[in-house]
Design an enzyme around this catalytic site. Structure first.
Site: not given
Length: 266
Positions: A149, A162
């Site tokens: 990501s 995250y």
């Protein structure tokens, strides 16, 4: 022959995790259309079977195995690989697409949630890669793409757990790629920003709720901040993944390919 032709990956066998999600789903479809035999896995058996039917309908010559598995579980992970190899042969391509979001500001983080995010987003891709790498190494052939990501490249507010898990996946990709290329195996990662998937839309929704904005209002703000003017489609991420799995990307090794709609330049 074009990179995305029906013959490009003929004779290859691809395992895609998280195949019931937007990116994994589109990646499985595209790889099948490029001629690869497919093993798809996820936790929603109904969605897996529907995807299998779609692939079989579009690509009747492609072998497809759909196996529900909790890849966070060691026994189910091993069983998945054994079944895939038994049904479709040597796994030459791996896409680690399964992942979860979560977390929040540091003062609200709980250990159990942090460990779950790190386990699914980092530890599981490492352990699954390890299982499949043994045969790749023996065959001196293979390619792996990890779905990280933009959060694995820079931190953002309220995203520590995250982001840390995706940074870890990037670190693994970089280091593993140096080992694997000695045996002709390429390892890379893709780093998308907001993607038009359930997970992506939920992230936008949560951000909007913190500011008392509707999803539509927050989406508009997000898209206005992107040079391209829109968030990324899952098939665009899938196309990047599939390209990295082809021989056209033979000298792309250990890269973290950004798909940022122009928002991240370095």
């Amino acid at each position: 022959m074009g990179v995305f032709s029906a013959e490009t990956l003929k004779g290859e066998h691809a395992l895609i995790t998280g195949a019931t999600g937007g990116i994994g789903h589109e990646t499985a479809l595209t790889l099948a259309e490029m001629g690869a035999d497919i093993t798809i896995t996820g936790r929603n058996e109904q969605k897996l079977e529907k995807l299998k039917e779609t692939i079989s309908s579009r690509c009747p010559d492609v072998k497809v195995l759909a196996q529900r598995a909790d890849i966070g579980n060691s026994q189910e992970r091993t069983s998945l690989v054994e079944s895939a190899e038994r049904e479709n042969g040597f796994i030459s391509l791996l896409v680690n697409s399964a992942g979860i979001s979560g977390g929040g500001p540091v003062e609200h983080l709980e250990q159990e949630e942090m460990e779950k995010i790190m386990h699914i987003n980092y530890t599981v891709p490492v352990l699954l890669s390890q299982l499949i790498y043994r045969q790749m190494k023996e065959n001196r052939k293979g390619a792996i793409v990890n779905v990280s990501s933009l959060s694995g490249l820079r931190g953002t507010h309220g995203n520590t757990a995250y982001s840390a898990s995706k940074f870890a996946l990037i670190g693994f990709t970089h280091s593993f790629s140096v080992e694997a290329i000695e045996y002709g195996i390429r390892v890379n990662a893709v780093c998308p920003g907001y993607v038009d998937t359930t997970m992506g839309r939920n992230a936008i929704k949560r951000k909007g709720e913190k500011q008392n904005r509707s999803f539509e209002e927050q989406l508009k703000i997000a898209e206005e901040g992107l040079p391209s003017g829109r968030i990324t489609k899952p098939e665009e991420v899938a196309n990047t993944i599939c390209f990295l799995l082809t021989d056209a990307a033979q000298n792309i090794i250990g890269e973290s390919v950004k798909i940022s709609a122009g928002s991240v330049k370095r």
